[in-house]
Structure formats: structure tokens, C-alpha cells
Design a protein around this motif. Structure first.
Motif, PDB file in Angstrom:
ATOM      1  N   ALA A   1       9.280  16.473  -9.617  1.00 51.12           N
ATOM      2  CA  ALA A   1       9.396  15.157 -10.250  1.00 51.12           C
ATOM      3  C   ALA A   1       8.243  14.238  -9.870  1.00 51.12           C
ATOM      4  O   ALA A   1       8.004  13.231 -10.538  1.00 51.12           O
ATOM      5  CB  ALA A   1      10.722  14.507  -9.855  1.00 51.12           C
ATOM      6  N   LEU A   2       7.494  14.578  -8.835  1.00 51.33           N
ATOM      7  CA  LEU A   2       6.377  13.733  -8.402  1.00 51.33           C
ATOM      8  C   LEU A   2       5.110  13.983  -9.213  1.00 51.33           C
ATOM      9  O   LEU A   2       4.098  13.321  -8.997  1.00 51.33           O
ATOM     10  CB  LEU A   2       6.066  13.998  -6.919  1.00 51.33           C
ATOM     11  CG  LEU A   2       7.186  13.720  -5.922  1.00 51.33           C
ATOM     12  CD1 LEU A   2       6.734  14.114  -4.517  1.00 51.33           C
ATOM     13  CD2 LEU A   2       7.589  12.256  -5.945  1.00 51.33           C
ATOM     14  N   ARG A   3       5.152  14.886 -10.161  1.00 51.84           N
ATOM     15  CA  ARG A   3       3.923  15.298 -10.842  1.00 51.84           C
ATOM     16  C   ARG A   3       3.309  14.201 -11.684  1.00 51.84           C
ATOM     17  O   ARG A   3       2.121  14.209 -11.958  1.00 51.84           O
ATOM     18  CB  ARG A   3       4.194  16.538 -11.705  1.00 51.84           C
ATOM     19  CG  ARG A   3       4.483  17.765 -10.856  1.00 51.84           C
ATOM     20  CD  ARG A   3       4.540  19.007 -11.692  1.00 51.84           C
ATOM     21  NE  ARG A   3       5.713  19.018 -12.554  1.00 51.84           N
ATOM     22  CZ  ARG A   3       5.940  19.947 -13.464  1.00 51.84           C
ATOM     23  NH1 ARG A   3       5.066  20.917 -13.649  1.00 51.84           N
ATOM     24  NH2 ARG A   3       7.030  19.931 -14.193  1.00 51.84           N
ATOM     25  N   THR A   4       4.102  13.271 -12.142  1.00 52.21           N
ATOM     26  CA  THR A   4       3.557  12.103 -12.832  1.00 52.21           C
ATOM     27  C   THR A   4       4.230  10.872 -12.269  1.00 52.21           C
ATOM     28  O   THR A   4       5.329  10.941 -11.737  1.00 52.21           O
ATOM     29  CB  THR A   4       3.811  12.152 -14.359  1.00 52.21           C
ATOM     30  OG1 THR A   4       5.209  12.236 -14.590  1.00 52.21           O
ATOM     31  CG2 THR A   4       3.108  13.329 -14.999  1.00 52.21           C
ATOM     32  N   ASP A   5       3.589   9.738 -12.383  1.00 50.36           N
ATOM     33  CA  ASP A   5       4.094   8.518 -11.771  1.00 50.36           C
ATOM     34  C   ASP A   5       3.799   7.362 -12.706  1.00 50.36           C
ATOM     35  O   ASP A   5       2.787   6.680 -12.581  1.00 50.36           O
ATOM     36  CB  ASP A   5       3.425   8.305 -10.415  1.00 50.36           C
ATOM     37  CG  ASP A   5       4.269   7.436  -9.504  1.00 50.36           C
ATOM     38  OD1 ASP A   5       4.913   6.515 -10.023  1.00 50.36           O
ATOM     39  OD2 ASP A   5       4.287   7.678  -8.291  1.00 50.36           O
ATOM     40  N   ASP A   6       4.682   7.149 -13.683  1.00 52.97           N
ATOM     41  CA  ASP A   6       4.413   6.154 -14.718  1.00 52.97           C
ATOM     42  C   ASP A   6       4.468   4.724 -14.208  1.00 52.97           C
ATOM     43  O   ASP A   6       4.005   3.799 -14.875  1.00 52.97           O
ATOM     44  CB  ASP A   6       5.430   6.308 -15.873  1.00 52.97           C
ATOM     45  CG  ASP A   6       5.287   7.658 -16.551  1.00 52.97           C
ATOM     46  OD1 ASP A   6       4.176   8.197 -16.517  1.00 52.97           O
ATOM     47  OD2 ASP A   6       6.280   8.151 -17.107  1.00 52.97           O
TER      48      ASP A   6
ATOM     49  N   GLY B   1       0.794  -1.224   0.000  1.00 55.81           N
ATOM     50  CA  GLY B   1       0.000   0.000   0.000  1.00 55.81           C
ATOM     51  C   GLY B   1       0.816   1.258   0.000  1.00 55.81           C
ATOM     52  O   GLY B   1       0.336   2.308   0.421  1.00 55.81           O
ATOM     53  N   VAL B   2       2.046   1.211  -0.448  1.00 56.70           N
ATOM     54  CA  VAL B   2       2.905   2.392  -0.473  1.00 56.70           C
ATOM     55  C   VAL B   2       2.860   3.013  -1.864  1.00 56.70           C
ATOM     56  O   VAL B   2       3.398   2.440  -2.811  1.00 56.70           O
ATOM     57  CB  VAL B   2       4.366   2.039  -0.118  1.00 56.70           C
ATOM     58  CG1 VAL B   2       5.180   3.315   0.028  1.00 56.70           C
ATOM     59  CG2 VAL B   2       4.423   1.206   1.149  1.00 56.70           C
ATOM     60  N   PRO B   3       2.196   4.146  -2.036  1.00 57.01           N
ATOM     61  CA  PRO B   3       2.199   4.792  -3.347  1.00 57.01           C
ATOM     62  C   PRO B   3       3.625   5.036  -3.818  1.00 57.01           C
ATOM     63  O   PRO B   3       4.509   5.371  -3.024  1.00 57.01           O
ATOM     64  CB  PRO B   3       1.466   6.112  -3.085  1.00 57.01           C
ATOM     65  CG  PRO B   3       0.592   5.829  -1.910  1.00 57.01           C
ATOM     66  CD  PRO B   3       1.394   4.887  -1.053  1.00 57.01           C
ATOM     67  N   ASN B   4       3.835   4.872  -5.100  1.00 58.48           N
ATOM     68  CA  ASN B   4       5.190   4.957  -5.638  1.00 58.48           C
ATOM     69  C   ASN B   4       5.824   6.319  -5.376  1.00 58.48           C
ATOM     70  O   ASN B   4       7.031   6.412  -5.154  1.00 58.48           O
ATOM     71  CB  ASN B   4       5.164   4.670  -7.143  1.00 58.48           C
ATOM     72  CG  ASN B   4       6.554   4.439  -7.696  1.00 58.48           C
ATOM     73  OD1 ASN B   4       7.275   3.572  -7.232  1.00 58.48           O
ATOM     74  ND2 ASN B   4       6.925   5.232  -8.686  1.00 58.48           N
ATOM     75  N   HIS B   5       5.017   7.392  -5.399  1.00 56.97           N
ATOM     76  CA  HIS B   5       5.621   8.708  -5.189  1.00 56.97           C
ATOM     77  C   HIS B   5       6.122   8.873  -3.755  1.00 56.97           C
ATOM     78  O   HIS B   5       7.065   9.628  -3.503  1.00 56.97           O
ATOM     79  CB  HIS B   5       4.653   9.835  -5.567  1.00 56.97           C
ATOM     80  CG  HIS B   5       3.349   9.820  -4.852  1.00 56.97           C
ATOM     81  ND1 HIS B   5       2.423   8.807  -4.990  1.00 56.97           N
ATOM     82  CD2 HIS B   5       2.798  10.714  -3.998  1.00 56.97           C
ATOM     83  CE1 HIS B   5       1.360   9.080  -4.265  1.00 56.97           C
ATOM     84  NE2 HIS B   5       1.563  10.215  -3.642  1.00 56.97           N
ATOM     85  N   LEU B   6       5.529   8.149  -2.795  1.00 57.70           N
ATOM     86  CA  LEU B   6       6.032   8.202  -1.425  1.00 57.70           C
ATOM     87  C   LEU B   6       7.332   7.413  -1.298  1.00 57.70           C
ATOM     88  O   LEU B   6       8.238   7.799  -0.548  1.00 57.70           O
ATOM     89  CB  LEU B   6       4.987   7.663  -0.454  1.00 57.70           C
ATOM     90  CG  LEU B   6       3.644   8.400  -0.423  1.00 57.70           C
ATOM     91  CD1 LEU B   6       2.775   7.882   0.710  1.00 57.70           C
ATOM     92  CD2 LEU B   6       3.844   9.905  -0.295  1.00 57.70           C
ATOM     93  N   MET B   7       7.427   6.306  -2.013  1.00 60.13           N
ATOM     94  CA  MET B   7       8.674   5.549  -2.018  1.00 60.13           C
ATOM     95  C   MET B   7       9.797   6.355  -2.669  1.00 60.13           C
ATOM     96  O   MET B   7      10.952   6.278  -2.260  1.00 60.13           O
ATOM     97  CB  MET B   7       8.490   4.221  -2.747  1.00 60.13           C
ATOM     98  CG  MET B   7       7.843   3.133  -1.907  1.00 60.13           C
ATOM     99  SD  MET B   7       8.759   2.805  -0.367  1.00 60.13           S
ATOM    100  CE  MET B   7      10.355   2.299  -1.004  1.00 60.13           C
ATOM    101  N   LYS B   8       9.451   7.157  -3.667  1.00 61.26           N
ATOM    102  CA  LYS B   8      10.461   8.005  -4.308  1.00 61.26           C
ATOM    103  C   LYS B   8      11.037   9.007  -3.307  1.00 61.26           C
ATOM    104  O   LYS B   8      12.235   9.290  -3.313  1.00 61.26           O
ATOM    105  CB  LYS B   8       9.847   8.753  -5.500  1.00 61.26           C
ATOM    106  CG  LYS B   8       9.631   7.897  -6.736  1.00 61.26           C
ATOM    107  CD  LYS B   8       9.100   8.732  -7.877  1.00 61.26           C
ATOM    108  CE  LYS B   8       8.939   7.904  -9.149  1.00 61.26           C
ATOM    109  NZ  LYS B   8       8.392   8.705 -10.271  1.00 61.26           N
ATOM    110  N   ILE B   9      10.178   9.544  -2.439  1.00 57.73           N
ATOM    111  CA  ILE B   9      10.651  10.475  -1.420  1.00 57.73           C
ATOM    112  C   ILE B   9      11.614   9.778  -0.473  1.00 57.73           C
ATOM    113  O   ILE B   9      12.700  10.289  -0.160  1.00 57.73           O
ATOM    114  CB  ILE B   9       9.459  11.071  -0.645  1.00 57.73           C
ATOM    115  CG1 ILE B   9       8.631  11.972  -1.567  1.00 57.73           C
ATOM    116  CG2 ILE B   9       9.937  11.853   0.577  1.00 57.73           C
ATOM    117  CD1 ILE B   9       7.334  12.442  -0.953  1.00 57.73           C
TER     118      ILE B   9
END
Length: 454
Positions: A126-131, A95-103
Motif C-alpha cells: 500500500a506504500l507504493r503510491t502516496d497521493d 518532516g514526517v513523510p506520509n508513508h512513514l506516518m501510515k506505518i
């Protein structure tokens, strides 16, 4: 112009590597231990070698600071979180959104020197899109769907989910990752966004992030905090980005500005109350669409777009300041011929490269200044004097002639040393310290990093 940038970057590299953390930093008025001048005359003149010794000491001690940051409890706890999530069964979504893992990954990467402060500061953009995420319409949707608490279950080696929050994502897990007690709490909160155009991905019609807060507590003590705020114009272009990271006891803040009159960035990195890095880069001018389009049609009008630029770099006790009067510099050099290829059959008139070199040199020394000094004492470390020369190179069919650019460092004792010569020797201790740090990072990330060589 490329040579000018390369020289500026070369000097900036030495100074960037030349940060220090001195337990007994000199205060204004203190005697410099390297100063052998008669104090009764109150005249201080440091030689190139004395300045080089100070620079190297600064650099080695800063490398030690960065190495210490990697070992902080906060970074170790974030690393444990990444290892637990990466170790999850692919069929079990934590349940970890990818943009949170990026942070999370970006904070660890900055601490290990794998990304720069400016790159880290641009993370919110850079979080504006999450392919990497499938079937999502907005970042807000991803955040809202993941809210709740995730408790690490050491027996099942999975996160147990509890739907007990509508505005926070909370992870409780062990540090180190092999532990059995969930002594670490990582909380994502205060996510906000705005619906505007997305200039990066036209197919994405969802929200763009405007704020987010992150807090990590280890054994009840806050070890890491992170937050950002972003302002966009009507076209979805960020006009202002502010980020702040605290990794006990280190603090990093990065500001990015991008509007019609100013483009710039500022970085402040400190250990407690001690500044390690403070940088500022700023371009002032008219960055309207009309001015830019006019410059594209008439190269000379670039001076109407960029009026001036300034750059400062404070590295603990060392500060570098550069000022460029672009509006007056550019008209004197933009149409100068700096190259000629003399080959059989070439009927083009040969430009007066010697005269052009003198014009370029005069323009640089009149409109581009670069000075380094010591913050605690105000002493000048070195000023830069630009020079040019014409170089020739023979090849099979003729001879190339080109204007080359160089710089001399002028020290307090009046001596002059070519920048290139100054950088080539005398930094062995600094080189070794940096390579030791690279070896440590290689061991941490399981990937070999090449050594540097001055």
C-alpha cells in the motif's frame, strides 16, 4: 459457491474469536478437566456442550490478550508520536513523510483491532503510491529529504531539526505526549527500493519500496520493531512480501506469496513463546496468463487454473484444517443448475434440483474436508458434514426454487449439530467480552463502534 464460502467463513469466525491464553495449557498426556470419560478405556468423547464451553473460554481469554496488547508501552509511545505530529501547526512541517506516518498509524490500528493481520501484512504494498504528498517523484526522494534528527521542544511545542544523518530519520519525543522529557526514540532506517513498473498508478514513475526497518525505544528499552521485505516481478507486481512486527512482548509475522504456481498468505501472532494465532491459506495451480485466459473462454477450464486449496487456523490450543480438491470438485458442480423461477409464462425446462442437490452434496463431502481439533491433546473437536436441500419461496407471480447449502458439526460423542444452530446459542460470555473490548477501543479512538451479537 457463495454459500460454501459463507459457511466456511461462519465456522472460521467462531474459531477466530475462539483463541485463548491459558496460564496452564494442557500438555500432551495431561487429563482434560472437562473429560469425564473412564480413563481406563482411554476413549475420549466430548459432547457439543463441552466443546462449546472450551471454545467460549478460549475466545474470552483471547479477547483479554488483545486488550492487553493495546496497553503495552510500545503502543502508548506510538500513540504519543501520532498525537504530537497531528497537533503540529499546519504551517510547520515536522518532516514526517506520509508513508512513514501510515506505518505508525497501521501498527496502532492493528493493536486496537481496527485492521486485520492480513491487511497489516499488505501495508508495504500500500506504500507504493502516496497521493497525499504533493510534488514528489519518488518515495526514496521523500525519505532522503527527511533524514536527520527531530527533537521535540516542549517549550515551543515543535520539533527541532538537526541535519546529522543521511540514511536515518530519528524522532525524539516524550511519552506520554504531555511529558517534558524526550524519553522515546523512534528510528526509521534501511530504506531500499527498486525501479520497476507500477501497476497501480501509471503516472508514478518513482521507486517501489523493497525494505524498511523501524525501531522504538522507551527509556532505552526496545519496545517496538517493524520491518518488511518485498520482491517484485518485472511488471511491478509483488511476488513475495514478508513483514515482522514486535510490540513487546507480542510478535506478528505475515507472509504473502503471489506467483505463477501459488497464491497464499501466512500469519503468526504470539505473546512471547505462546502462539495466539497461526494461519495459512494457499491456492496451488497454474496462474499463468495463458491458463487464466483459457478459463475465461471456457468456464470448465478453471480446474486447470486452481488445482487445490488448503487452509489452516491454529488458535492457541485449537486448530482448524480445511482441504479442497478443487480440480476434482469443480467439474462435478460448475454447470449444475441450482435455481428455477416458476412463473406464468416461463417456458424454460425445470431442472431436476433434487438430483442436482444430491450431486453437490456428494461432491462437497468427497472433495471438501473441514476438521477442528485441540493441539495439546490431538482430540477432535468436530468434523463437518455438508448437506443440501431444495427450498421454495412464493411471491406474487410464482415460486422460486433454489438449492441451499448447510453444514453439520459431528462431535466426538457421535452427536450432530447444525452449524447455524450451534452458533446461535451458548456464546453469551464471549459476546460480552468482545463488546467490552469494543467499548474500550471506542473510548481510545473517540469513535463509537457497534456491538456484535451472535
Amino acid at each position: 459457491m457463495k454459500q460454501l464460502l459463507n459457511l466456511l467463513l461462519a465456522l472460521a469466525m467462531v474459531l477466530t474469536l475462539s483463541f485463548c491464553n491459558k496460564d496452564d495449557d494442557p500438555k500432551p498426556g495431561d487429563k482434560d478437566p472437562t473429560d469425564t470419560t473412564d480413563t481406563t478405556s482411554n476413549v475420549v468423547k466430548l459432547t457439543p456442550e463441552q466443546n462449546k464451553e472450551l471454545l467460549q473460554t478460549i475466545g474470552v481469554q483471547f479477547v483479554n490478550e488483545m486488550s492487553a496488547m493495546q496497553q503495552t508501552e510500545g503502543i502508548q509511545a506510538l500513540t504519543s508520536f501520532g498525537l504530537l505530529v497531528d497537533g503540529e501547526d499546519d504551517d510547520e512541517d515536522p518532516g514526517v513523510p506520509n508513508h512513514l506516518m501510515k506505518i505508525n498509524k497501521a501498527i496502532v490500528a492493528f493493536a486496537h483491532g481496527r485492521i486485520s493481520a492480513n491487511q497489516f501484512g499488505a501495508l508495504p504494498v500500500a506504500l507504493r503510491t502516496d497521493d497525499d504528498d504533493d510534488d514528489f517523484e519518488s518515495l526514496q526522494e521523500l525519505f532522503d529529504e527527511a533524514t536527520g534528527t527531530y527533537d521535540w521542544n516542549a517549550a515551543t511545542e515543535e520539533f527541532d531539526y538537526t541535519d546529522n544523518s543521511s540514511d536515518k530519520i530519528i524522532f525524539k519525543y516524550p511519552t506520554p505526549e504531555t511529558g517534558t522529557s524526550n524519553n522515546t526514540t523512534l528510528t526509521f532506517s534501511n530504506y531500499s527500493s527498486v525501479q520497476v513498473a507500477n501497476p497501480i498508478d501509471e503516472e508514478y514513475t518513482g521507486d517501489l519500496p523493497t525494505s524498511l526497518d523501524v525501531e522504538l525505544k522507551l527509556d532505552g528499552v526496545t519496545q517496538v520493531t517493524y520491518g518488511f521485505e518485498v520482491d517484485y516481478n518485472s511488471e511491478g507486481v509483488p511476488e513475495k512480501v514478508e513483514t515482522a512486527l514486535f510490540v513487546n512482548p507480542f510478535t506478528l509475522s505475515v507472509d504473502l506469496t503471489n506467483n505463477k504456481s501459488k497464491i497464499g498468505t501466512g500469519v503468526d501472532f504470539s505473546n512471547g513463546t505462546k502462539t495466539l494465532i497461526a494461519t495459512s491459506v494457499e491456492f496451488n495451480g497454474d496462474f499463468s496468463d495463458a491458463a487464466i485466459e483459457a478459463a475465461e473462454e471456457d468456464e470448465e477450464k478453471l480446474k486447470d487454473v486452481i488445482h487445490d486449496a488448503n487452509f489452516s487456523f491454529t488458535l492457541l490450543d485449537l486448530k482448524m484444517v480445511a482441504d479442497v480438491d478443487f480440480a476434482n470438485f469443480y467439474p462435478k458442480v460448475y454447470n449444475l443448475d441450482t435455481y428455477y423461477d416458476d412463473y406464468d409464462g416461463n417456458t424454460d425446462p425445470k431442472p431436476d434440483l433434487e438430483a442436482n442437490a444430491e450431486k453437490l452434496e456428494a461432491a462437497l463431502n468427497n472433495h471438501v474436508s473441514l476438521t477442528t481439533s485441540y493441539v495439546s491433546t490431538g482430540k477432535i473437536a468436530a468434523e463437518v458434514e455438508w448437506y443440501t436441500f431444495v427450498e421454495s419461496e412464493e411471491y406474487c407471480c410464482g415460486t422460486d426454487y433454489s438449492i441451499e447449502l448447510g453444514a453439520r458439526m459431528i462431535f466426538e460423542d457421535g452427536s450432530k449439530v447444525d452449524l447455524e444452530d450451534y452458533l446461535e446459542t451458548g456464546f453469551g460470555q464471549l459476546e460480552g467480552a468482545i463488546n467490552d473490548l469494543l467499548d474500550q477501543i471506542s473510548e481510545d479512538i473517540g469513535e463509537d463502534l457497534e456491538h456484535i451479537e451472535f
